[in-house]
Design a protein around this motif. Structure first.
Motif, mmCIF file in Angstrom:
data_model
loop_
_atom_site.group_PDB
_atom_site.id
_atom_site.type_symbol
_atom_site.label_atom_id
_atom_site.label_comp_id
_atom_site.label_asym_id
_atom_site.label_seq_id
_atom_site.Cartn_x
_atom_site.Cartn_y
_atom_site.Cartn_z
ATOM 1 N N LEU B 40 43.075 93.372 -54.335
ATOM 2 C CA LEU B 40 43.017 94.797 -54.671
ATOM 3 C C LEU B 40 41.636 95.369 -54.351
ATOM 4 C CD1 LEU B 40 44.974 94.787 -58.043
ATOM 5 C CD2 LEU B 40 45.728 95.710 -55.862
ATOM 6 N N LEU B 41 40.582 94.595 -54.609
ATOM 7 C CA LEU B 41 39.229 95.039 -54.263
ATOM 8 C C LEU B 41 39.103 95.266 -52.762
ATOM 9 C CD1 LEU B 41 36.706 93.007 -56.417
ATOM 10 C CD2 LEU B 41 36.748 95.446 -56.085
ATOM 11 N N ILE B 42 39.642 94.345 -51.987
ATOM 12 C CA ILE B 42 39.541 94.468 -50.527
ATOM 13 C C ILE B 42 40.332 95.675 -50.040
ATOM 14 C CG2 ILE B 42 40.123 93.311 -48.353
ATOM 15 C CD1 ILE B 42 39.495 90.659 -49.737
ATOM 16 N N LYS B 43 41.450 95.973 -50.692
ATOM 17 C CA LYS B 43 42.224 97.161 -50.309
ATOM 18 C C LYS B 43 41.434 98.432 -50.583
ATOM 19 C CE LYS B 43 46.617 95.013 -50.461
ATOM 20 N NZ LYS B 43 46.153 94.341 -49.263
ATOM 21 N N ALA B 44 40.698 98.464 -51.687
ATOM 22 C CA ALA B 44 39.859 99.630 -51.972
ATOM 23 C C ALA B 44 38.802 99.803 -50.877
ATOM 24 C CB ALA B 44 39.181 99.470 -53.337
ATOM 25 N N VAL B 45 38.207 98.705 -50.470
ATOM 26 C CA VAL B 45 37.195 98.759 -49.408
ATOM 27 C C VAL B 45 37.824 99.232 -48.100
ATOM 28 C CG1 VAL B 45 35.706 97.321 -47.968
ATOM 29 C CG2 VAL B 45 35.708 97.020 -50.425
ATOM 30 N N THR B 46 39.004 98.752 -47.796
ATOM 31 C CA THR B 46 39.701 99.145 -46.562
ATOM 32 C C THR B 46 39.965 100.647 -46.551
ATOM 33 O OG1 THR B 46 40.784 96.982 -46.479
ATOM 34 C CG2 THR B 46 41.772 98.724 -45.182
ATOM 35 N N LEU B 47 40.430 101.158 -47.688
ATOM 36 C CA LEU B 47 40.717 102.594 -47.762
ATOM 37 C C LEU B 47 39.432 103.412 -47.610
ATOM 38 C CD1 LEU B 47 42.851 104.720 -48.168
ATOM 39 C CD2 LEU B 47 42.606 104.469 -50.632
ATOM 40 N N LEU B 48 38.339 102.918 -48.185
ATOM 41 C CA LEU B 48 37.055 103.612 -48.058
ATOM 42 C C LEU B 48 36.618 103.685 -46.601
ATOM 43 C CD1 LEU B 48 34.538 104.826 -49.449
ATOM 44 C CD2 LEU B 48 33.628 102.519 -49.602
ATOM 45 N N LEU B 49 36.789 102.597 -45.875
ATOM 46 C CA LEU B 49 36.408 102.584 -44.463
ATOM 47 C C LEU B 49 37.271 103.557 -43.655
ATOM 48 C CD1 LEU B 49 35.904 98.746 -43.980
ATOM 49 C CD2 LEU B 49 34.154 100.483 -43.781
ATOM 50 N N ILE B 50 38.560 103.577 -43.947
ATOM 51 C CA ILE B 50 39.472 104.439 -43.178
ATOM 52 C C ILE B 50 39.161 105.907 -43.429
ATOM 53 C CG2 ILE B 50 41.870 105.209 -43.051
ATOM 54 C CD1 ILE B 50 41.405 102.742 -41.425
#
Lengths: 162, 104
Positions: B40-50
């Motif tokens: 879930l943490l990595i998904k938050a980071v992914t969304l931030l990058l996008i």
């Protein structure tokens, strides 16, 4: 914009379900649902390649990995499962309130961090590019590092049962 | 809606998902659930990058970074899953308290 906000709310609810559900298999399914919703968000934000990767790898491959690991590990006896479930409810009942508090805090406290990326030309020095024009990426990197730190910290917890 | 407002709306949800992931790692003693929190943490980071790539007009760079992150994430998950299975075969449990027996 309305569709984006709806997708964000659904993603948040799916991730909350993945964290709070007592059954591991449902948590894995909720994680796959979170990945699928994130993939739709990426499509909406003009990132089709990343969306396809997210959908096929995270919603597909990683979910298969989780289900495989769950299958290869035994189920707890019913009595033990009910006892741990009770303990789990006490530990996770505060999570929705914490999420609401974080959302409200970020909504009302707007700190001007000057972190919006600017459309600049090519920059020769990486330090200038990272600190002056791409500061927003540092937050993502810090969160990724924190993810690794917490992943290691979980191995050194005290003597309590799940 | 201007870019700053859009960014703040997204950052609210990104922070919420990150908090959920961190809380999931902290509040559990099951190794598999800690892995879910990490995801879930990595998904938050992914969304931030996008979203940062979308708002700056550099979606190609953002997608390249996100694809790299996803590849690293898969490798990490596979290795972690292998370790968890090995750990379970050794201790017949996924409880993190059993890892303390490995301390020297």
């Amino acid at each position: 914009m309305a569709i984006l906000i709806i997708l964000l709310i659904l993603t948040l609810l799916a991730s909350l379900w993945a964290a709070m559900t007592p059954m591991l298999l449902r948590a894995a399914i909720a994680l796959a649902l979170t990945s699928a919703l994130l993939s739709v968000l990426m499509f909406q934000l003009n990132s089709p390649y990343a969306a396809v990767f997210e959908l096929s790898v995270c919603a597909g491959l990683i979910s298969v990995i989780f289900v495989s690991v769950i299958t290869l590990t035994h189920r707890l006896p019913l009595k033990e499962y009910l006892r741990r479930r009770q303990s789990r409810i006490y530990r996770f009942m505060y999570l929705p309130f914490i999420v609401i508090a974080v959302v409200l805090a970020m909504y009302f406290i707007r700190i001007d961090l000057n972190i919006m990326p600017s459309m600049t030309q090519s920059i020769s020095d990486v330090r200038i590019a990272l600190w002056e024009y791409r500061r927003i990426y540092l937050f993502g990197q810090i969160m990724a590092i924190l993810a690794g730190v917490f992943g290691v910290l979980v191995l050194f917890k005290g003597d309590k049962e799940d | 809606m201007d870019t700053v407002q859009m960014f703040w709306i997204f950052s609210i949800f990104i922070a919420a998902i990150a908090v959920i992931g961190i809380y999931c790692i902290i509040a559990t003693f099951n190794l598999l659930r800690a892995l879910i929190g990490l995801e879930l943490l990595i998904k938050a980071v992914t969304l931030l990058l996008i979203i940062s790539g979308y708002l700056s007009g550099r979606t190609a760079v953002a997608q390249a970074i996100v694809i790299t992150v996803i590849v690293v994430e898969v490798v990490a998950m596979v290795v972690a899953a292998g370790l968890i299975i090995g750990f379970f075969k050794q201790y017949d449990s996924l409880n993190v308290k059993n890892t303390r027996s490995m301390k020297g």
